[in-house]
Every structure is written in C-alpha cells, then in structure tokens.
Design a protein around this motif. Structure first.
Motif, PDB file in Angstrom:
ATOM      1  N   TYR A   1     -44.398 -23.290 -87.643  1.00 31.09           N
ATOM      2  CA  TYR A   1     -45.810 -22.987 -87.456  1.00 31.09           C
ATOM      3  C   TYR A   1     -46.019 -22.355 -86.072  1.00 31.09           C
ATOM      4  O   TYR A   1     -45.179 -22.475 -85.175  1.00 31.09           O
ATOM      5  CB  TYR A   1     -46.666 -24.250 -87.589  1.00 31.09           C
ATOM      6  CG  TYR A   1     -46.457 -25.271 -86.490  1.00 31.09           C
ATOM      7  CD1 TYR A   1     -47.340 -25.360 -85.401  1.00 31.09           C
ATOM      8  CD2 TYR A   1     -45.382 -26.151 -86.518  1.00 31.09           C
ATOM      9  CE1 TYR A   1     -47.143 -26.280 -84.384  1.00 31.09           C
ATOM     10  CE2 TYR A   1     -45.181 -27.076 -85.505  1.00 31.09           C
ATOM     11  CZ  TYR A   1     -46.065 -27.138 -84.452  1.00 31.09           C
ATOM     12  OH  TYR A   1     -45.864 -28.050 -83.442  1.00 31.09           O
TER      13      TYR A   1
ATOM     14  N   TRP B   1     -49.734 -21.352 -94.843  1.00 29.19           N
ATOM     15  CA  TRP B   1     -50.015 -21.588 -96.265  1.00 29.19           C
ATOM     16  C   TRP B   1     -50.510 -23.002 -96.566  1.00 29.19           C
ATOM     17  O   TRP B   1     -51.101 -23.239 -97.614  1.00 29.19           O
ATOM     18  CB  TRP B   1     -48.750 -21.320 -97.099  1.00 29.19           C
ATOM     19  CG  TRP B   1     -48.131 -19.985 -96.830  1.00 29.19           C
ATOM     20  CD1 TRP B   1     -46.967 -19.742 -96.178  1.00 29.19           C
ATOM     21  CD2 TRP B   1     -48.675 -18.711 -97.151  1.00 29.19           C
ATOM     22  NE1 TRP B   1     -46.725 -18.396 -96.083  1.00 29.19           N
ATOM     23  CE2 TRP B   1     -47.764 -17.726 -96.688  1.00 29.19           C
ATOM     24  CE3 TRP B   1     -49.836 -18.294 -97.814  1.00 29.19           C
ATOM     25  CZ2 TRP B   1     -47.970 -16.375 -96.842  1.00 29.19           C
ATOM     26  CZ3 TRP B   1     -50.050 -16.939 -97.970  1.00 29.19           C
ATOM     27  CH2 TRP B   1     -49.130 -15.989 -97.485  1.00 29.19           C
ATOM     28  N   ALA B   2     -50.265 -23.945 -95.678  1.00 32.35           N
ATOM     29  CA  ALA B   2     -50.627 -25.323 -96.017  1.00 32.35           C
ATOM     30  C   ALA B   2     -50.717 -26.187 -94.760  1.00 32.35           C
ATOM     31  O   ALA B   2     -50.311 -25.787 -93.667  1.00 32.35           O
ATOM     32  CB  ALA B   2     -49.586 -25.911 -96.970  1.00 32.35           C
ATOM     33  N   THR B   3     -51.231 -27.385 -94.952  1.00 32.83           N
ATOM     34  CA  THR B   3     -51.252 -28.394 -93.892  1.00 32.83           C
ATOM     35  C   THR B   3     -50.222 -29.456 -94.254  1.00 32.83           C
ATOM     36  O   THR B   3     -50.278 -30.045 -95.342  1.00 32.83           O
ATOM     37  CB  THR B   3     -52.635 -29.046 -93.762  1.00 32.83           C
ATOM     38  OG1 THR B   3     -53.590 -28.053 -93.389  1.00 32.83           O
ATOM     39  CG2 THR B   3     -52.608 -30.148 -92.708  1.00 32.83           C
ATOM     40  N   ASN B   4     -49.263 -29.676 -93.371  1.00 30.00           N
ATOM     41  CA  ASN B   4     -48.193 -30.636 -93.596  1.00 30.00           C
ATOM     42  C   ASN B   4     -48.443 -31.895 -92.771  1.00 30.00           C
ATOM     43  O   ASN B   4     -48.731 -31.806 -91.575  1.00 30.00           O
ATOM     44  CB  ASN B   4     -46.837 -30.047 -93.198  1.00 30.00           C
ATOM     45  CG  ASN B   4     -46.442 -28.861 -94.052  1.00 30.00           C
ATOM     46  OD1 ASN B   4     -45.811 -29.000 -95.075  1.00 30.00           O
ATOM     47  ND2 ASN B   4     -46.841 -27.664 -93.604  1.00 30.00           N
TER      48      ASN B   4
ATOM     49  N   ARG C   1     -50.311 -27.501 -89.202  1.00 34.23           N
ATOM     50  CA  ARG C   1     -50.924 -26.476 -90.047  1.00 34.23           C
ATOM     51  C   ARG C   1     -50.101 -25.193 -90.002  1.00 34.23           C
ATOM     52  O   ARG C   1     -49.883 -24.628 -88.931  1.00 34.23           O
ATOM     53  CB  ARG C   1     -52.357 -26.180 -89.596  1.00 34.23           C
ATOM     54  CG  ARG C   1     -53.321 -27.318 -89.823  1.00 34.23           C
ATOM     55  CD  ARG C   1     -54.744 -26.920 -89.462  1.00 34.23           C
ATOM     56  NE  ARG C   1     -55.704 -27.968 -89.769  1.00 34.23           N
ATOM     57  CZ  ARG C   1     -56.017 -28.959 -88.961  1.00 34.23           C
ATOM     58  NH1 ARG C   1     -55.443 -29.034 -87.767  1.00 34.23           N
ATOM     59  NH2 ARG C   1     -56.892 -29.866 -89.327  1.00 34.23           N
ATOM     60  N   THR C   2     -49.612 -24.772 -91.167  1.00 34.87           N
ATOM     61  CA  THR C   2     -48.888 -23.514 -91.278  1.00 34.87           C
ATOM     62  C   THR C   2     -49.825 -22.481 -91.896  1.00 34.87           C
ATOM     63  O   THR C   2     -50.998 -22.780 -92.173  1.00 34.87           O
ATOM     64  CB  THR C   2     -47.640 -23.666 -92.162  1.00 34.87           C
ATOM     65  OG1 THR C   2     -48.042 -23.947 -93.519  1.00 34.87           O
ATOM     66  CG2 THR C   2     -46.758 -24.819 -91.665  1.00 34.87           C
TER      67      THR C   2
END
Length: 234
Positions: A163, A132-135, A129-130
């Motif tokens: 992250y 801006w988004a979840t990778n 989880r960053t």
C-alpha cells in the motif's frame, strides 16, 4: 490455561506440577516423560516447561517444532547446566529454570509466564487501505515490513500486502515488539531466528539487511525482548 511439563526425571515433573497447583488451581497441567511422548500427544498448550536434555531427544529441537506450529505458546526451559541457556533464547524461550529448582524463583517465573500467556492471546489489529480493498491484519501475523519506493510491503504468515504509505507511520502503529533494523525494514522480533553484524533472519527464511548504526540498539532491544518474555522483548 493448559500447561505441559516435560522432563525425564519423575521427581522434577512432580515438583513442578505441585508448585503449579499451589500457585494456580484453575489451570490444567499434564506431565510427559520424553520428547517423543509430548510430540505424540499432539495437544495444544499455552505454556510449556521443557527440559533441554533428554536421553532420547533434544528439548530445544522440540521447542523449535512447537514454535513453528504455535507462535503464541510460552516456553520455559529447565536445565541442569547454564551452558545451554543461549540455545533456549534462540527459540524464543521466555525464561529458564536451573536444577535444583528454587520455589521462589519458580513463583516469579510462573507469574511472568502466566501474564505473558494472557498478553500473547490479545489481538492487535492493523488496518491497511490498498487501492482495491481495506485489509485488517493481526500484528502477530506480520513477519516484517519493508519500504519499496513510496509504498510499504507487509509480509505476513499467509500473504503480502502492499500500500502507499510510510514505514515510519507503520512503526508507530505497531509499536512494542517491532524494531526498525534499517530505514527500509521493520521486523517483528517474535519471528527473529538469527542475526549477525549486518543481517537479521526471520522464520519465513527471509534475510534482511541490518544497518551498522542500528546493530547495537537492535541487539540490546532483542535481548531485553527475550529476557522479558516477549515484551520490549524476538
């Protein structure tokens, strides 16, 4: 499972194809007499049995090309001389067979190779989880990860993901096949191409610092990784 047998000696190809058929009737086996013939075919295979020395080419160099295109393919080298064994390990070969090939030795190597093919096809997903988004990353795509201040930077075959987190937690998540070569670096042993007393180079071309106190442990773990066909052995 698709298998390629590549050797310039017809009787070796026939012997290997015959032993494979006796052990496993479900696989598809194709035979090639030269490096150029196999390269020109351009077909995907799960398992390669490659001669190291050819009159018209180098089996180790062919293995390097295979490894660049397919990181999951299992490679077993065939050699008439043990002096080339370390070249085989340099390209992540799972095992080697010395001519003349002993049927019992072949059976053991084949069973390990088949199991390794099945293992390498399994996906290992890592959720990151960053801001801006979840990778969702495939662990097999990760070259290495590094600690940057309070962040972790993951280097994959296609992107870099940064992250907030600890390298220690990522190490626990990734588990087998990864090694902490320095407090700031965690490397995927499947992508190690060279290492020395104070560095590890991965197939992306990046050269990472290997701490003095971790050298012996890494060297032992990497050798076990190679000898055990990618199960820790890089």
């Amino acid at each position: 499972m698709r298998i390629a047998v590549c050797d310039d000696e017809a009787h070796i190809r026939t012997q290997l194809a015959g032993m494979i058929a006796e052990l496993d009737e479900t696989v598809e086996t194709k035979e090639y007499a030269s490096v150029q013939e196999l390269a020109a075919a351009g077909e995907p295979f799960d398992l390669f049995f490659l001669d190291i020395q050819f009159p018209d080419g180098d089996g180790v160099e062919l293995a390097r090309r295979i490894r660049k295109e397919d990181r999951t393919a299992v490679i077993v080298f065939i050699t008439g001389s043990r002096e080339y064994i370390y070249d085989a390990f340099d390209v992540g070969a799972m095992q080697y067979l010395v001519k003349p090939i002993d049927p019992e030795r072949f059976r053991k190597v084949y069973e390990r190779a088949k199991a390794e093919c099945e293992e390498r096809k399994k996906e290992r997903k890592v959720m990151v989880r960053t801001r801006w988004a979840t990778n969702v990353l495939d662990a097999r795509d990760i070259f290495y990860a590094e600690s940057v201040l309070k962040k972790v930077l993951i280097h994959t075959s296609s992107q870099k993901v940064e992250y907030y987190g600890s390298l220690g937690n990522l190490e626990k998540t990734l588990g087998e096949g990864f090694y902490r070569i320095h407090r700031g670096y965690l490397v995927n042993m499947a992508y190690v191409t060279h290492y020395g007393s104070d560095f590890v180079t991965v197939s992306s071309g990046d050269k990472l610092f290997l701490s003095k106190e971790r050298y012996a442990g890494f060297a032992k773990a990497y050798l076990q990784y190679l000898q055990n066909g990618g199960i820790s052995f890089a």
